[in-house]
Enzyme design. Structure first.
Site, PDB file in Angstrom:
ATOM      1  CG  PHE A 258      34.858  45.844  40.337  1.00 25.82           C
ATOM      2  CD1 PHE A 258      36.186  45.289  40.399  1.00 25.82           C
ATOM      3  CD2 PHE A 258      34.083  45.889  41.417  1.00 25.82           C
ATOM      4  CE1 PHE A 258      36.648  44.549  41.692  1.00 25.82           C
ATOM      5  CE2 PHE A 258      34.395  45.227  42.645  1.00 25.82           C
ATOM      6  CZ  PHE A 258      35.681  44.830  42.834  1.00 25.82           C
ATOM      7  CB  ILE A 483      40.074  50.918  41.803  1.00 24.39           C
ATOM      8  CG1 ILE A 483      40.629  49.991  40.771  1.00 24.39           C
ATOM      9  CG2 ILE A 483      39.737  52.503  41.344  1.00 24.39           C
ATOM     10  CD1 ILE A 483      39.669  49.776  39.325  1.00 24.39           C
ATOM     11  N   GLY A 484      42.381  49.737  44.216  1.00 22.35           N
ATOM     12  CA  GLY A 484      42.595  48.562  44.899  1.00 22.35           C
ATOM     13  C   GLY A 484      43.701  47.566  44.036  1.00 22.35           C
ATOM     14  CB  THR A 485      44.578  47.603  40.867  1.00 20.61           C
ATOM     15  OG1 THR A 485      44.960  49.050  40.534  1.00 20.61           O
ATOM     16  CG2 THR A 485      43.127  47.364  40.375  1.00 20.61           C
ATOM     17  CG  ASN A 648      54.349  43.595  42.930  1.00 24.89           C
ATOM     18  OD1 ASN A 648      54.497  42.504  43.181  1.00 24.89           O
ATOM     19  ND2 ASN A 648      54.494  44.485  43.841  1.00 24.89           N
ATOM     20  N   PRO A 649      55.208  40.559  40.442  1.00 26.64           N
ATOM     21  CG  PRO A 649      56.641  38.929  39.968  1.00 26.64           C
ATOM     22  CD  PRO A 649      56.449  40.136  40.244  1.00 26.64           C
ATOM     23  CD  GLN A 655      44.324  43.566  39.794  1.00 25.88           C
ATOM     24  OE1 GLN A 655      43.509  44.015  38.674  1.00 25.88           O
ATOM     25  NE2 GLN A 655      43.811  43.724  41.181  1.00 25.88           N
ATOM     26  N   GLY A 719      48.603  44.465  30.647  1.00 23.87           N
ATOM     27  CA  GLY A 719      47.935  44.982  31.748  1.00 23.87           C
ATOM     28  C   GLY A 719      47.426  43.386  32.229  1.00 23.87           C
ATOM     29  CD  GLU A 722      39.613  45.376  32.327  1.00 25.50           C
ATOM     30  OE1 GLU A 722      38.628  44.777  32.608  1.00 25.50           O
ATOM     31  OE2 GLU A 722      39.999  46.637  32.592  1.00 25.50           O
TER      32      GLU A 722
END
Length: 764
Positions: A258, A483-485, A648-649, A655, A719, A722
């Site tokens: 994060f 990072i896990g996204t 990638n929906p 996210q 993106g 955020e």
């Protein structure tokens, strides 16, 4: 990595051909849930030593004595490193700057006797077991002569100064447009408010850790929890004067970050330092409490003044910001600038100043700057709509910015109107009663609120390499991070689609400083950057296949240029149609059975500079407030997102869900409390630093507007990391006001603030 690591995730056999835009589960999921994925603290090494950090509680002072006798007497203790007992460290501050450091003088752990913040590491105990190191660390005695300190932002609002130096991603507020003060005084409808947000700390699941695996020649493979392996390698190498050939950094799996892993922290340098000093492998793992001893989202004070005419058109926007930084570095976020981007207005004045405090330098935390800045703006916009007597959504539409209000540039794409429409319809916003305190169910008042969100649509530079072999298997590599996204998954998906290969035949390697250059994973730029580099390198592979095809199948590809062919379903064919030649058949004709390519992605700055580039969102939420207890429940959230083409929906939705959860946490729970007398954050554990948990989360709906932005990236993608957080806390604050008629400007909005607001208003 000369060969593919068997632990690098690959899609399951039979996954088949997957196109961009198709939902896909994460290919790294099985390795994680089965315990096969190794994190920074899980890599084995012969004769591994364990380091435990000793921190000081003094906020500012000078170390006058260190007693190590009791610690060194503990069985198994190898050494205790201090500023007096350590290997050579470069003195120049420039050698301690990482690649994204802000302006100023970076912190140097164990460099000298000066203490500059509470929690500063002052020693590292190294032992043959973690238990021995921990026991000995409790016996280290460090005497510090304290000096006067200052850690309160609100007590020093008069000491703000303009930022010095450069901070990656920061743009200073633009020059004033028009005359905002005069417009405010002359407008028929006005509002002004002051906002205060407590500091927040990153709390990813994985603790920060570094394992240095050292070989007989003194070469080190460093497994580090970081969002940028090349940034960590740069920092450790330069700070300690270690040649690049002797040190590489890997971060194959990262358990969340994060933003806390964008800059290297002291655990990395101390672990490498201990390895150099002892000539052996070393592991350093921070405790949860020590996770609060370096960067955090800065404490923030804001003041906003808005004015409007009788038709609801904004006449002025003024946004002044004060945030904390350390005395050594000028860490700065974009907080005020968002107020000059979202709404059409002829008079805009923005400012941002810093206050130097005796704390560690703050650092980026998900949606840095926007999390606080957009919150204040959107709460103020809601208040302005109420002042004019307009529906909050209608007010935003009246002031919709078709071009950038200050730069007067068109947006590369902006589907915010569609977000408003999609979100409002799904939420049933048209049924919202205009008056507060209109709906009560049992003991709870029901409120509906909304907010707009925005974030920059960024693209950086990166290089990707690719190798296609005789079996039709593709290996693509770049020093990206996950990072896990879902980086492993989406990059493999992009490559597989570009080359027409089954997903299980594609491997994407990341997380190694020796791989082709890549930026740190931050700012929601990885897909637009790394993904575009991957498409570029696949273009070159496809061109290589065309050369082979022309040589041996000239009749099918006569006159074809590189852009005239495509790879589909395992074969190469003309885009106009016709016969397809299997890739495996062509690869049998390649020299040594392989095609290799490399591509450097450089943003088209000349073209991009013509446009304002941003992602957008519309957030609608429902809360229930029990005014007898002051408790708040967020029972429903609809988040409509415009973030370019969604590759990638499934991953993108995940996210946004995570961002909404954090937005709820931001609004209602998270705040790190400083005791200015001690100069110390007091709630430095999960018992007292509250985050949203399962019981706090109810219905969340995610929608994506149709958007495709080829200015931001060749993929059309922006993106989503955020933007999912931005605006959520403001929507909640606005819903609370609609529920009980009280507007609360500070975050987090805790029960005591609700009760105080109600008491002040006379409601109770």
């Amino acid at each position: 990595m000369s060969e593919v690591d068997p632990r690098v995730p690959v899609a399951a056999p039979g996954t088949g051909h997957v196109r961009k835009g198709q939902p896909l589960t994460r290919i790294d999921g099985p390795a994680k849930v089965q315990g096969q994925a190794r994190y920074a603290a899980e890599f084995p090494a012969p004769d591994l030593a364990y380091g435990v950090v000793v921190n000081t509680a003094v906020a500012r002072g000078t170390i006058v004595a260190i007693d190590l006798d009791a610690a060194l007497a503990v069985e198994g203790v190898l050494e205790v490193l201090t500023h007096q007992r350590r290997p050579r460290m470069r003195a120049g501050r420039v050698f301690h700057k990482d690649l994204i450091a802000p302006g100023g003088k970076p912190f140097r752990p164990l460099y000298d006797e000066h203490v500059v913040y509470s929690g500063q590491p002052v020693a590292l105990v190294v032992a043959t077991s973690f238990e021995a190191a921990r026991r000995a660390a409790m016996l280290v005695r460090v005497e510090v002569a304290p000096e006067p300190h200052e850690t309160s932002l609100r007590a020093n609002l008069d000491k703000g100064h303009s930022p010095k130096g450069i901070k990656f991603g920061y743009k200073p507020p633009p020059k004033e447009k028009g005359d905002a003060s005069a417009a405010w005084h002359n407008a028929p409808f006005r509002m002004q408010a002051t906002f205060y947000a407590e500091a927040q700390h990153h709390n990813p699941m994985e603790l920060f850790a570094t394992t240095v695996v050292r070989d007989a020649q003194g070469c080190m493979v460093v497994h580090d929890k970081t969002q940028g392996s090349q940034n960590s390698r740069w920092y450790a190498s330069h700070a300690l004067g270690i040649p690049k050939s002797r040190l590489s950094v890997r971060n194959a799996f990262v358990g969340g970050a994060f933003g806390s892993g964008l800059r290297p922290n002291y655990a990395l340098l101390l672990a490498v330092m201990a390895s150099e000093y002892l000539d052996r492998s070393v592991r350093v793992v921070l405790t949860r409490q020590q996770m609060f001893t370096f960067g955090h989202r800065p404490e923030t004070w804001q003041q906003i003044r808005l004015s409007a005419n009788a038709q609801g058109q904004l006449q002025s926007i003024e946004h002044d910001v004060l945030t904390e930084t350390s005395r050594a570095e000028d860490y700065t976020e974009v907080v005020a600038n968002w107020s000059g981007q979202l709404y059409a207005c002829e008079n805009i004045r923005l400012s941002h100043k810093l206050v130097d405090l005796d704390r560690f330098t703050p650092m980026d935390m998900r949606a840095p700057g926007a999390a606080h800045g957009v919150h204040a703006l959107e709460v103020a916009i809601d208040a302005m709509a109420c002042e004019v007597g307009m529906d909050p959504l209608a007010f935003r539409l009246v002031n919709y910015a078709e071009v950038h209000p200050i730069e007067d540039k068109p947006f590369s794409s902006k589907a915010l109107r569609e977000c408003f429409a999609l979100g409002a319809e799904r939420f049933n916003w048209s049924q919202r009663p205009p008056a507060p305190r209109a709906t009560k169910i049992g003991t709870e008042y029901v409120g509906w609120g909304m907010s707009t969100g925005t974030w920059d649509a960024l693209q950086m530079f990166a290089r990707a390499k690719a190798v296609l072999d005789a079996q039709g298997r593709l290996r693509v590599s770049s020093a990206a991070s996950d990072i896990g996204t879902g980086t492993y998954t989406v990059m493999a998906q992009i490559a597989a689609d570009a080359m027409g290969l089954p997903l299980e035949h594609v491997t994407f390697e990341l997380g190694d400083s020796t791989l082709p250059v890549a930026p740190v994973q931050g700012g929601s730029a990885h897909v637009a950057t790394i993904g575009s580099a991957i498409e570029g390198v696949c273009d070159k592979l496809r061109a290589g296949l065309l050369k082979l095809a022309k040589r041996h199948h000239g009749e099918l590809f006569s006159g074809c240029k590189d852009d005239d062919v495509e790879c589909v379903e395992g074969g190469l064919r003309r885009k106009a149609g016709g016969a397809s030649v299997p890739i495996i058949e062509l690869m049998a004709l390649a020299k040594d059975g392989k095609l290799r390519a490399s591509h450097l992605l450089l943003p088209n700055q000349r073209e991009q500079s013509k446009y304002a580039r941003a992602t957008h969102s519309a957030v609608f939420c429902e809360v229930r407030v029990d005014e007898a207890l002051g408790t708040i429940r967020v029972t429903r959230v609809v988040s409509a997102i415009a973030a370019g083409r969604i590759i990638n929906p499934m991953a993108a939705r995940s996210q946004i869900l995570g961002g909404v959860v954090w937005g709820i946490s931001h609004a209602l729970h998270e705040g790190t409390h400083d005791d200015p007398r001690l100069g110390r954050f007091m709630n430095h554990d999960f018992a007292e630093y509250h985050v949203a948990v399962n019981a706090d989360i109810h219905e969340i709906d995610v929608l994506f507007a149709d958007e495709d932005d080829r200015v931001v990236s060749r993929l059309g993608a922006k993106g989503v990391g955020e933007i999912g957080l931005v605006g959520v806390s403001a929507a909640i604050a606005n819903a609370i006001r609609h529920a009980v008629g009280v507007r609360i400007y500070d975050t987090p909005i805790t029960p005591d603030k609700v009760m105080a607001g109600l008491a002040h208003s006379g409601a109770i």
